[in-house]
Design a protein around this motif. Structure first.
Motif, PDB file in Angstrom:
ATOM      1  N   HIS A  50       0.858  -0.986  -0.053  1.00  0.00           N
ATOM      2  CA  HIS A  50      -0.001   0.043   0.226  1.00  0.00           C
ATOM      3  C   HIS A  50       0.472   1.876  -0.061  1.00  0.00           C
ATOM      4  N   PHE A  51       1.977   1.252   0.762  1.00  0.00           N
ATOM      5  CA  PHE A  51       3.055   2.207   0.821  1.00  0.00           C
ATOM      6  C   PHE A  51       3.490   2.809  -1.036  1.00  0.00           C
ATOM      7  N   LYS A  52       3.043   1.874  -1.531  1.00  0.00           N
ATOM      8  CA  LYS A  52       3.382   2.221  -2.854  1.00  0.00           C
ATOM      9  C   LYS A  52       2.691   1.793  -4.534  1.00  0.00           C
ATOM     10  N   HIS A  53       1.627   0.819  -4.023  1.00  0.00           N
ATOM     11  CA  HIS A  53       0.456   0.867  -5.054  1.00  0.00           C
ATOM     12  C   HIS A  53      -1.168   1.146  -4.055  1.00  0.00           C
ATOM     13  N   PRO A  54      -1.414   2.110  -3.484  1.00  0.00           N
ATOM     14  CA  PRO A  54      -2.225   2.284  -2.847  1.00  0.00           C
ATOM     15  C   PRO A  54      -3.577   1.477  -3.728  1.00  0.00           C
ATOM     16  N   LEU A  55      -3.746   2.375  -4.551  1.00  0.00           N
ATOM     17  CA  LEU A  55      -4.871   1.636  -5.456  1.00  0.00           C
ATOM     18  C   LEU A  55      -4.953   0.180  -6.117  1.00  0.00           C
ATOM     19  N   LEU A  56      -3.804  -0.589  -6.011  1.00  0.00           N
ATOM     20  CA  LEU A  56      -3.453  -1.661  -6.403  1.00  0.00           C
ATOM     21  C   LEU A  56      -3.736  -2.089  -5.451  1.00  0.00           C
ATOM     22  N   THR A  57      -3.334  -1.781  -4.207  1.00  0.00           N
ATOM     23  CA  THR A  57      -3.438  -2.581  -3.074  1.00  0.00           C
ATOM     24  C   THR A  57      -5.755  -2.695  -2.993  1.00  0.00           C
ATOM     25  N   TYR A  58      -5.758  -1.386  -3.263  1.00  0.00           N
ATOM     26  CA  TYR A  58      -7.317  -1.650  -2.326  1.00  0.00           C
ATOM     27  C   TYR A  58      -8.711  -2.501  -3.170  1.00  0.00           C
ATOM     28  N   LEU A  59      -7.532  -2.990  -4.698  1.00  0.00           N
ATOM     29  CA  LEU A  59      -8.283  -3.185  -5.876  1.00  0.00           C
ATOM     30  C   LEU A  59      -7.796  -5.306  -4.854  1.00  0.00           C
ATOM     31  N   LEU A  60      -6.361  -5.405  -5.150  1.00  0.00           N
ATOM     32  CA  LEU A  60      -5.863  -7.241  -4.299  1.00  0.00           C
ATOM     33  C   LEU A  60      -7.281  -6.586  -2.807  1.00  0.00           C
ATOM     34  N   PHE A  61      -7.239  -6.066  -1.865  1.00  0.00           N
ATOM     35  CA  PHE A  61      -7.928  -6.354  -1.162  1.00  0.00           C
ATOM     36  C   PHE A  61      -9.482  -6.584  -0.634  1.00  0.00           C
ATOM     37  N   ALA A  62      -9.888  -5.958  -1.796  1.00  0.00           N
ATOM     38  CA  ALA A  62     -11.497  -5.643  -2.418  1.00  0.00           C
ATOM     39  C   ALA A  62     -11.451  -7.593  -2.609  1.00  0.00           C
ATOM     40  N   LEU A  63     -10.599  -7.892  -3.539  1.00  0.00           N
ATOM     41  CA  LEU A  63     -10.272  -9.313  -4.338  1.00  0.00           C
ATOM     42  C   LEU A  63     -10.252 -10.627  -2.866  1.00  0.00           C
ATOM     43  N   VAL A  64      -9.253 -10.642  -2.241  1.00  0.00           N
ATOM     44  CA  VAL A  64      -9.554 -11.269  -1.260  1.00  0.00           C
ATOM     45  C   VAL A  64     -10.483 -11.084   0.130  1.00  0.00           C
ATOM     46  N   CYS A  65     -10.519  -9.838   0.420  1.00  0.00           N
ATOM     47  CA  CYS A  65     -12.653  -9.536   1.213  1.00  0.00           C
ATOM     48  C   CYS A  65     -13.729 -10.728   0.672  1.00  0.00           C
ATOM     49  N   ILE A  66     -14.042 -10.446  -1.099  1.00  0.00           N
ATOM     50  CA  ILE A  66     -14.821 -10.924  -1.799  1.00  0.00           C
ATOM     51  C   ILE A  66     -14.057 -12.795  -1.752  1.00  0.00           C
ATOM     52  N   GLY A  67     -12.803 -12.973  -1.444  1.00  0.00           N
ATOM     53  CA  GLY A  67     -13.051 -14.688  -1.735  1.00  0.00           C
ATOM     54  C   GLY A  67     -13.025 -15.026  -0.038  1.00  0.00           C
ATOM     55  N   PHE A  68     -12.728 -14.358   0.181  1.00  0.00           N
ATOM     56  CA  PHE A  68     -13.111 -15.267   2.207  1.00  0.00           C
ATOM     57  C   PHE A  68     -14.675 -15.384   2.351  1.00  0.00           C
ATOM     58  N   LEU A  69     -15.381 -14.497   2.139  1.00  0.00           N
ATOM     59  CA  LEU A  69     -16.902 -14.024   1.978  1.00  0.00           C
ATOM     60  C   LEU A  69     -16.907 -15.040   0.929  1.00  0.00           C
ATOM     61  N   TRP A  70     -16.859 -15.344   0.001  1.00  0.00           N
ATOM     62  CA  TRP A  70     -17.391 -16.768  -0.994  1.00  0.00           C
ATOM     63  C   TRP A  70     -16.917 -18.452  -0.082  1.00  0.00           C
ATOM     64  N   TRP A  71     -15.878 -18.071   0.196  1.00  0.00           N
ATOM     65  CA  TRP A  71     -15.132 -19.439   0.963  1.00  0.00           C
ATOM     66  C   TRP A  71     -15.790 -19.243   2.609  1.00  0.00           C
ATOM     67  N   PHE A  72     -16.009 -18.958   2.809  1.00  0.00           N
ATOM     68  CA  PHE A  72     -16.376 -19.281   4.422  1.00  0.00           C
ATOM     69  C   PHE A  72     -18.529 -19.044   4.108  1.00  0.00           C
ATOM     70  N   ASN A  73     -18.769 -18.571   3.428  1.00  0.00           N
ATOM     71  CA  ASN A  73     -20.636 -18.553   2.877  1.00  0.00           C
ATOM     72  C   ASN A  73     -21.002 -17.825   3.957  1.00  0.00           C
ATOM     73  N   VAL A  74     -20.684 -16.081   4.032  1.00  0.00           N
ATOM     74  CA  VAL A  74     -21.224 -15.678   5.421  1.00  0.00           C
ATOM     75  C   VAL A  74     -22.110 -15.458   4.797  1.00  0.00           C
ATOM     76  N   PRO A  75     -23.305 -14.903   4.848  1.00  0.00           N
ATOM     77  CA  PRO A  75     -24.501 -14.761   4.781  1.00  0.00           C
ATOM     78  C   PRO A  75     -24.651 -13.297   4.234  1.00  0.00           C
ATOM     79  N   VAL A  76     -23.811 -12.291   3.286  1.00  0.00           N
ATOM     80  CA  VAL A  76     -23.992 -10.476   3.867  1.00  0.00           C
ATOM     81  C   VAL A  76     -25.355 -10.463   2.920  1.00  0.00           C
ATOM     82  N   HIS A  77     -26.270 -11.451   2.411  1.00  0.00           N
ATOM     83  CA  HIS A  77     -27.372 -10.247   2.368  1.00  0.00           C
ATOM     84  C   HIS A  77     -28.115 -10.329   3.640  1.00  0.00           C
ATOM     85  N   LEU A  78     -28.139 -10.805   4.064  1.00  0.00           N
ATOM     86  CA  LEU A  78     -28.892 -10.763   5.361  1.00  0.00           C
ATOM     87  C   LEU A  78     -28.483  -8.893   6.873  1.00  0.00           C
TER      88      LEU A  78
END
Length: 95
Positions: A50-78
């Protein structure tokens, strides 16, 4: 700088282990101490990136978060209030 990140990572892993062994953390949806450590190993390199490439980091972090939510089947619709674990502390309901 790399040594500082290693020290902080080791400290964070130790804190998670301590709280797990003392039953101070309640994991849900299949999350375990091992997954917490994996998340730390992902989080700290992203923090450094994030210190060198903040925008790239935001994208990667969003993908990681979505991946964890999908992998653990967290009910985000509720809404949080309707979730299975909302307000449960120590076996009693606290709303």
């Amino acid at each position: 700088m790399q040594t500082l990140f290693q020290i902080i990572l080791l400290l964070k892993c130790s804190i998670h282990l301590f709280f797990t062994l003392t039953d101070s953390i309640e994991y849900q949806y299949g999350w375990t101490l091992g997954w917490s450590i994996v998340a730390l190993f992902i989080m700290f390199p992203l923090l450094r990136l994030h210190f060198k490439h903040p925008l790239l980091t935001y994208l990667l972090f969003a993908l990681v978060c979505i991946g964890f939510l999908w992998w653990f089947n967290v009910p985000v619709h509720l809404p949080v209030e309707k979730g299975e674990y909302y307000g449960v502390i120590g076996g009693s309901i606290n709303v």
